[in-house]
Design an enzyme around this catalytic site. Structure first.
Site, PDB file in Angstrom:
ATOM      1  N   LYS A   6     -30.515  29.294  62.443  1.00  0.00           N
ATOM      2  CA  LYS A   6     -30.919  28.617  61.433  1.00  0.00           C
ATOM      3  C   LYS A   6     -32.354  28.010  61.596  1.00  0.00           C
ATOM      4  O   LYS A   6     -32.934  27.955  62.714  1.00  0.00           O
ATOM      5  CB  LYS A   6     -30.189  27.219  60.934  1.00  0.00           C
ATOM      6  CG  LYS A   6     -29.976  26.325  62.080  1.00  0.00           C
ATOM      7  CD  LYS A   6     -31.013  25.133  61.968  1.00  0.00           C
ATOM      8  CE  LYS A   6     -31.101  24.083  63.240  1.00  0.00           C
ATOM      9  NZ  LYS A   6     -31.749  23.480  63.693  1.00  0.00           N
ATOM     10  N   ILE A  40     -31.227  29.073  74.329  1.00  0.00           N
ATOM     11  CA  ILE A  40     -30.777  27.676  74.396  1.00  0.00           C
ATOM     12  C   ILE A  40     -31.900  26.670  74.352  1.00  0.00           C
ATOM     13  O   ILE A  40     -32.989  27.055  74.772  1.00  0.00           O
ATOM     14  CB  ILE A  40     -29.947  27.545  75.647  1.00  0.00           C
ATOM     15  CG1 ILE A  40     -28.790  28.298  75.491  1.00  0.00           C
ATOM     16  CG2 ILE A  40     -29.474  26.047  75.654  1.00  0.00           C
ATOM     17  CD1 ILE A  40     -27.853  28.569  76.928  1.00  0.00           C
ATOM     18  N   GLY A  49     -28.018  27.486  67.941  1.00  0.00           N
ATOM     19  CA  GLY A  49     -27.285  28.627  68.362  1.00  0.00           C
ATOM     20  C   GLY A  49     -25.832  28.154  68.897  1.00  0.00           C
ATOM     21  O   GLY A  49     -24.857  28.634  68.413  1.00  0.00           O
ATOM     22  N   ASP A  78     -24.891  19.420  63.699  1.00  0.00           N
ATOM     23  CA  ASP A  78     -25.115  20.726  62.747  1.00  0.00           C
ATOM     24  C   ASP A  78     -24.153  21.587  62.238  1.00  0.00           C
ATOM     25  O   ASP A  78     -24.240  22.274  61.483  1.00  0.00           O
ATOM     26  CB  ASP A  78     -26.226  21.400  63.829  1.00  0.00           C
ATOM     27  CG  ASP A  78     -27.483  20.819  63.602  1.00  0.00           C
ATOM     28  OD1 ASP A  78     -27.968  19.625  62.878  1.00  0.00           O
ATOM     29  OD2 ASP A  78     -28.632  21.359  64.465  1.00  0.00           O
TER      30      ASP A  78
END
Length: 292
Positions: free
Chosen positions: A10, A101, A107, A142
């Protein structure tokens, strides 16, 4: 038959901090946009009672890994709600990692959401998406947005979602090879009077910004330079608390052209935005028959 499931990236088209709770969590307003790019997860259920994560062909047993935490969380909720005999529920999970990362692309949260959604079906625990989103909030703010899977205005600490439709664009996303810990950036953020909550209508009509961009770019000169390189060609911002920077284009060719101007050793990719998460598109719209 074994299926491989998408775990999409995203970007935050805008990100504002509007308050801080007594427990240290920050209230935000953000526009979450999914991309047709990300990790993939192969998930094989079994009755061993064990959750095993494999990454680059190696067994990964860290119980604090968010993928393992998500699977164990679902098991514990199934036990609490007496959905099934969850003691024997197990799975082997194989992660193919493409999202860097600490890049601001979500992720880990995306991985956790994919695990919750897919294992919920494979284990027949029969929780709703809303219930899975509420569970996910316990391990990552998230995660609810990834569970619901729609382009959304996100508020609160991540639990309030307002799905919207946006014109799908093309994005050049560049990773400056900097791993940023979100909690470190949030802890350095100072609220002021301009950080008051705005109406959704106001946010969508105003120029999009990221409250963390100045903090991060001043701390990491490589990010500041990247923003200055891309901004003359297209609307450019940092996503999340960094470190990835994205530039927005109306077509793929324009994005490819600018990408070709960047130094050859710079990591990045081009992806199209999607209003429905690639996982949801496959899981609910294309391949629902695979579970029947």
């Amino acid at each position: 038959m074994i299926y491989t499931w998408p775990s999409p990236a995203k970007i935050n088209l805008f990100l504002y901090v509007t308050g801080i709770r007594s427990d240290g969590y920050h209230y935000i307003q953000s526009l979450f946009q999914f991309l047709n790019y990300g990790d993939t997860l192969k998930i094989i259920p079994n009755n061993t009672g064990n959750i095993e994560l494999f990454f680059e062909k190696k067994l990964f047993l860290n119980s604090e890994n968010i993928i393992i935490k998500a699977a164990n969380l679902l098991k514990s909720k199934a036990l609490n709600y007496k959905k099934t005999n969850c003691i024997t529920l197990g799975a082997k999970i194989f992660l193919n990692k493409k999202i860097p990362i600490g890049s601001g692309l979500g992720g880990g949260s995306s991985n956790a959401a994919t695990v919750l959604i897919v294992l919920n079906k494979l284990w027949k625990t029969k929780f709703t998406l809303q219930e899975l989103a509420e569970f996910g909030l316990e391990i990552g703010s998230d995660i609810p947005a990834f569970v619901i899977g729609k382009t959304s205005i996100v508020e609160g600490i991540g639990e309030i979602l307002h799905p919207i439709q946006r014109k799908e664009k093309w994005y050049l996303v560049v990773y400056p090879e900097i791993h940023i810990l979100t909690k470190n950036i949030f802890s350095s953020f100072l609220l002021n009077s301009s950080n008051q909550k705005k109406s959704i209508q106001f946010l969508l009509k105003s120029p999009f910004k990221n409250d963390f961009e100045n903090i991060v770019s001043n701390k990491f000169k490589k990010i500041k330079k990247l923003l200055s390189i891309l901004s003359p060609y297209a609307p450019t911002r940092m996503t999340g608390t960094g470190s990835c920077v994205f530039a927005e284009f109306n077509d793929k060719l324009s994005a490819q052209k600018i990408f070709s101007l960047l130094p050859k050793n710079m990591q990045g990719f081009i992806a199209k935005s999607v209003n429905t998460s690639p996982l949801h598109h496959i899981f609910y719209e294309k391949n629902n028959h695979i579970f029947n």
